[in-house]
Design a protein around this motif. Structure first.
Motif, PDB file in Angstrom:
ATOM      1  N   LEU A  11      49.112  43.274  33.520  1.00 48.47           N
ATOM      2  CA  LEU A  11      49.560  42.135  32.748  1.00 48.47           C
ATOM      3  C   LEU A  11      48.294  41.416  32.293  1.00 48.47           C
ATOM      4  CD1 LEU A  11      51.817  39.897  32.088  1.00 48.47           C
ATOM      5  CD2 LEU A  11      51.037  38.866  34.221  1.00 48.47           C
ATOM      6  N   PHE A  12      48.245  41.030  31.029  1.00 43.71           N
ATOM      7  CA  PHE A  12      47.093  40.244  30.603  1.00 43.71           C
ATOM      8  C   PHE A  12      47.570  38.954  29.956  1.00 43.71           C
ATOM      9  CE2 PHE A  12      47.901  42.307  26.565  1.00 43.71           C
ATOM     10  CZ  PHE A  12      47.588  41.326  25.640  1.00 43.71           C
ATOM     11  N   GLN A  13      46.749  37.933  30.116  1.00 46.38           N
ATOM     12  CA  GLN A  13      47.002  36.636  29.516  1.00 46.38           C
ATOM     13  C   GLN A  13      45.686  36.137  28.933  1.00 46.38           C
ATOM     14  OE1 GLN A  13      49.921  34.254  30.445  1.00 46.38           O
ATOM     15  NE2 GLN A  13      50.571  35.139  32.372  1.00 46.38           N
ATOM     16  N   PHE A  14      45.768  35.564  27.764  1.00 48.83           N
ATOM     17  CA  PHE A  14      44.597  35.029  27.096  1.00 48.83           C
ATOM     18  C   PHE A  14      44.945  33.629  26.614  1.00 48.83           C
ATOM     19  CE2 PHE A  14      42.392  34.403  22.970  1.00 48.83           C
ATOM     20  CZ  PHE A  14      41.075  34.493  23.392  1.00 48.83           C
ATOM     21  N   ALA A  15      44.165  32.639  27.049  1.00 47.84           N
ATOM     22  CA  ALA A  15      44.361  31.255  26.616  1.00 47.84           C
ATOM     23  C   ALA A  15      43.035  30.519  26.742  1.00 47.84           C
ATOM     24  CB  ALA A  15      45.430  30.572  27.470  1.00 47.84           C
ATOM     25  N   TYR A  16      42.797  29.604  25.821  1.00 48.05           N
ATOM     26  CA  TYR A  16      41.557  28.827  25.824  1.00 48.05           C
ATOM     27  C   TYR A  16      40.318  29.730  25.861  1.00 48.05           C
ATOM     28  CZ  TYR A  16      44.749  25.013  26.707  1.00 48.05           C
ATOM     29  OH  TYR A  16      45.794  24.125  26.613  1.00 48.05           O
ATOM     30  N   ARG A  17      40.417  30.851  25.143  1.00 45.89           N
ATOM     31  CA  ARG A  17      39.335  31.837  25.029  1.00 45.89           C
ATOM     32  C   ARG A  17      38.958  32.465  26.368  1.00 45.89           C
ATOM     33  NH1 ARG A  17      39.928  33.186  20.147  1.00 45.89           N
ATOM     34  NH2 ARG A  17      37.945  34.244  20.111  1.00 45.89           N
ATOM     35  N   GLU A  18      39.877  32.426  27.320  1.00 46.38           N
ATOM     36  CA  GLU A  18      39.681  33.057  28.633  1.00 46.38           C
ATOM     37  C   GLU A  18      40.710  34.170  28.800  1.00 46.38           C
ATOM     38  OE1 GLU A  18      37.428  32.402  31.122  1.00 46.38           O
ATOM     39  OE2 GLU A  18      36.436  30.957  29.817  1.00 46.38           O
ATOM     40  N   LEU A  19      40.270  35.303  29.347  1.00 45.17           N
ATOM     41  CA  LEU A  19      41.143  36.459  29.552  1.00 45.17           C
ATOM     42  C   LEU A  19      41.364  36.683  31.040  1.00 45.17           C
ATOM     43  CD1 LEU A  19      42.606  38.988  28.387  1.00 45.17           C
ATOM     44  CD2 LEU A  19      40.401  40.177  28.587  1.00 45.17           C
ATOM     45  N   GLU A  20      42.612  36.921  31.406  1.00 44.23           N
ATOM     46  CA  GLU A  20      42.961  37.241  32.785  1.00 44.23           C
ATOM     47  C   GLU A  20      43.742  38.550  32.773  1.00 44.23           C
ATOM     48  OE1 GLU A  20      45.016  34.975  36.519  1.00 44.23           O
ATOM     49  OE2 GLU A  20      45.957  34.711  34.569  1.00 44.23           O
ATOM     50  N   ILE A  21      43.353  39.484  33.633  1.00 45.28           N
ATOM     51  CA  ILE A  21      44.019  40.784  33.728  1.00 45.28           C
ATOM     52  C   ILE A  21      44.440  40.985  35.185  1.00 45.28           C
ATOM     53  CG2 ILE A  21      43.784  43.285  33.450  1.00 45.28           C
ATOM     54  CD1 ILE A  21      41.627  42.699  31.320  1.00 45.28           C
ATOM     55  N   ILE A  22      45.722  41.281  35.391  1.00 39.39           N
ATOM     56  CA  ILE A  22      46.273  41.419  36.739  1.00 39.39           C
ATOM     57  C   ILE A  22      47.040  42.726  36.848  1.00 39.39           C
ATOM     58  CG2 ILE A  22      47.830  40.402  38.444  1.00 39.39           C
ATOM     59  CD1 ILE A  22      47.505  37.747  36.860  1.00 39.39           C
ATOM     60  N   LYS A  23      46.740  43.508  37.888  1.00 40.33           N
ATOM     61  CA  LYS A  23      47.499  44.741  38.125  1.00 40.33           C
ATOM     62  C   LYS A  23      48.908  44.350  38.552  1.00 40.33           C
ATOM     63  CE  LYS A  23      45.857  47.542  41.238  1.00 40.33           C
ATOM     64  NZ  LYS A  23      45.457  48.597  42.165  1.00 40.33           N
ATOM     65  N   ILE A  24      49.905  45.044  37.989  1.00 40.72           N
ATOM     66  CA  ILE A  24      51.288  44.750  38.368  1.00 40.72           C
ATOM     67  C   ILE A  24      51.943  45.990  38.945  1.00 40.72           C
ATOM     68  CG2 ILE A  24      51.605  42.861  36.730  1.00 40.72           C
ATOM     69  CD1 ILE A  24      53.078  44.799  34.890  1.00 40.72           C
ATOM     70  N   LYS A  25      52.892  45.753  39.802  1.00 42.51           N
ATOM     71  CA  LYS A  25      53.702  46.821  40.385  1.00 42.51           C
ATOM     72  C   LYS A  25      55.159  46.486  40.093  1.00 42.51           C
ATOM     73  CE  LYS A  25      50.629  48.705  43.604  1.00 42.51           C
ATOM     74  NZ  LYS A  25      50.174  49.989  43.275  1.00 42.51           N
TER      75      LYS A  25
END
Length: 136
Positions: free
Chosen positions: A83-97
């Motif tokens: 799952l990825f989320q991008f806000a305020y020019r910051e990227l977060e990537i999280i493994k999902i199951k």
């Protein structure tokens, strides 16, 4: 006495509701006028997996008018979904199951980009540069 209290209490509630309704109408009027006409989205469904480093670099290439992005992605040499989320020019990537079994053929990674007056072609071209190996 209870009747008088109840009646006064009910009048106060009705007055509060009228004030809230007026505020909501003003807010809707304002939001509709300024926000909805300018916000746009671009949804991209990936046909293949992508290189993680290139994917992370993508977000430095997209227009600054894109202020939000989110989605599900699959990287090369990795069987997991992210799952990825991008806000305020910051990227977060999280493994999902996934909690349930997901049919690989029915799952296509997707990204949704949200912003104001951004160049969809520029986003599409940047994404196409990073698409690499086709998924089996």
């Amino acid at each position: 006495m209870d009747l008088l209290f109840t009646s006064s209490h009910r009048e106060a509630e009705l007055n509060d509701q009228n004030v809230q309704q007026h505020s909501i109408e003003k807010m809707d009027e304002h939001s509709h006028h300024h926000t909805h006409k300018h916000v746009m989205t671009y949804t991209h469904r990936f046909d293949g997996v992508v290189d993680r480093q290139k994917f992370e670099n993508l977000f430095s290439k997209i227009p600054t008018e894109v202020y939000r992005a989110k989605g599900i992605i699959k990287f090369t040499k990795d069987k997991d979904l992210y799952l990825f989320q991008f806000a305020y020019r910051e990227l977060e990537i999280i493994k999902i199951k996934p909690q349930q079994s997901v049919e690989p053929k029915s799952l296509k990674p997707v990204a949704v980009f949200i912003g104001e007056h951004f160049d969809k072609i520029q986003v599409k071209n940047a994404i196409q540069e990073l698409t690499s190996i086709k998924m089996n």
